[in-house]
Enzyme design. Structure first.
Site, mmCIF file in Angstrom:
data_model
loop_
_atom_site.group_PDB
_atom_site.id
_atom_site.type_symbol
_atom_site.label_atom_id
_atom_site.label_comp_id
_atom_site.label_asym_id
_atom_site.label_seq_id
_atom_site.Cartn_x
_atom_site.Cartn_y
_atom_site.Cartn_z
ATOM 1 N N ASN A 111 -22.084 19.612 -15.079
ATOM 2 C CA ASN A 111 -22.186 19.960 -13.654
ATOM 3 C C ASN A 111 -21.641 18.808 -12.825
ATOM 4 O O ASN A 111 -21.690 17.656 -13.237
ATOM 5 C CB ASN A 111 -23.663 20.190 -13.293
ATOM 6 C CG ASN A 111 -23.870 20.504 -11.817
ATOM 7 O OD1 ASN A 111 -23.129 21.292 -11.223
ATOM 8 N ND2 ASN A 111 -24.871 19.886 -11.209
ATOM 9 N N HIS A 113 -22.418 17.127 -9.171
ATOM 10 C CA HIS A 113 -23.464 17.143 -8.156
ATOM 11 C C HIS A 113 -23.084 16.180 -7.034
ATOM 12 O O HIS A 113 -22.686 15.043 -7.303
ATOM 13 C CB HIS A 113 -24.801 16.740 -8.783
ATOM 14 C CG HIS A 113 -25.923 16.724 -7.793
ATOM 15 N ND1 HIS A 113 -26.522 17.876 -7.340
ATOM 16 C CD2 HIS A 113 -26.520 15.704 -7.144
ATOM 17 C CE1 HIS A 113 -27.456 17.556 -6.463
ATOM 18 N NE2 HIS A 113 -27.475 16.253 -6.323
ATOM 19 N N SER A 140 -21.564 12.875 -8.834
ATOM 20 C CA SER A 140 -21.859 12.563 -10.234
ATOM 21 C C SER A 140 -21.510 13.754 -11.108
ATOM 22 O O SER A 140 -21.808 14.897 -10.751
ATOM 23 C CB SER A 140 -23.359 12.272 -10.420
ATOM 24 O OG SER A 140 -23.819 11.281 -9.538
ATOM 25 N N ASP A 149 -30.716 18.524 -12.307
ATOM 26 C CA ASP A 149 -29.900 17.373 -11.914
ATOM 27 C C ASP A 149 -30.359 16.083 -12.582
ATOM 28 O O ASP A 149 -30.095 14.989 -12.069
ATOM 29 C CB ASP A 149 -29.873 17.208 -10.385
ATOM 30 C CG ASP A 149 -29.147 18.360 -9.697
ATOM 31 O OD1 ASP A 149 -28.202 18.910 -10.288
ATOM 32 O OD2 ASP A 149 -29.544 18.721 -8.566
#
Ligand code: NHR
Ligand code: GAR
Length: 223
Positions: A111, A113, A140, A149
């Site tokens: 992912n 973020h 990030s 996260d």
């Protein structure tokens, strides 16, 4: 022996500018990777049009059609698995994923973020960075784990927070950097330079002690 092409499935919910950056990077650079499908939980996500324009299947699964998260996640798994992806790339995907989904794709799910994790997990990160008076903000790229996260961070990029910044100007600064950092991390996957073992990241077969900070690199240079 030449390595096989990295197969990618991208999950989106919206504009898909990170998807576009990846499509463009794959077309322009010698990255041995191919986006097999783009999946959205929103029918009107502009990213679906970007996918179709690039000749990539743009698929829609309506999360509101399922009574629980697991049903939606299982439908996504059933759609994704026939593409046999080596990695699943979340690019502005806005639905929290169940442990079942995360475990199914363990070590293959990443992912981006919009914060310098572990700061500002969750939503509304730009306003929260401003409110906290931080002088640095950024993005990030991390492996997705069962802690929202909270998975191991691969790479980060920083932007300065300036006097005149608003949440919107910060968002624009950060997303511009996202478009640089995300294709680069995916290139490392294609080059087999990244591996997750338990909660530890190995980069070039060495334990990564802290996230790679990509700021210091000129845009043209790859790590
Ligand atoms: N799933 C797991 N299990 N772990 C992560 O780290 C995840 C994830 C799913 C998405 C992206 C994430 C981000 O980068 C992401 C990371 C959505 C929400 C959220 O609260 C939070 C974090 C992220 C994405 N979503 C609401 C929900 O109820 C819906 C919000 C909306 O639809 O606008 O799912 O920030
Ligand atoms: C990006 O800034 C990404 O980091 C963020 O949403 C934007 C998506 O833009 N992701 C999240 O906030 C995930 N919760 P895009 O659709 O134009 O790539």
């Amino acid at each position: 022996m030449p390595k096989e092409t990295l197969s990618i499935v991208v999950l989106i919910s919206g504009s898909g500018s990170n998807l576009q950056a990846l499509i463009d990077a794959l077309a322009a650079q010698s990255i041995n990777a191919e986006i097999k499908a783009v999946l959205s939980n929103k029918a009107d996500a502009f990213g679906l049009e970007r996918a179709r324009k690039a000749g990539i299947p743009g698929l829609f699964i309506d999360h509101t059609a399922f009574s629980d998260r697991l049903g939606f996640d299982q439908a996504m798994i059933n759609t994704i698995d026939p593409y046999h992806p080596d990695i699943i790339v979340l690019a502005g995907f806005m639905r929290i994923l169940s442990n079942e989904f995360v475990d199914h794709y363990a070590g293959r799910l990443i992912n981006i973020h919009p914060s310098l994790l572990p700061d500002f997990k969750g939503l509304n990160t730009h306003q929260r960075a401003l409110d906290a008076g931080h002088k640095k903000h950024g993005a990030s790229v991390h492996f997705v784990s069962n802690e929202l996260d909270g998975g191991p961070v691969i790479a980060q990029i920083e932007v300065p927070v300036e006097e005149h910044d608003t949440a919107e100007t910060l968002r624009l600064k950060v997303i511009k950097q996202e478009h640089i950092i995300y294709p680069r991390v995916i290139q490392w996957f294609a080059e087999h330079r990244l591996r997750l073992q338990g909660q530890h990241i190995y980069f070039d077969h060495k334990l990564l002690e802290k996230p790679l900070l990509l700021n210091s690199l000129p845009a043209s240079q790859t790590v």
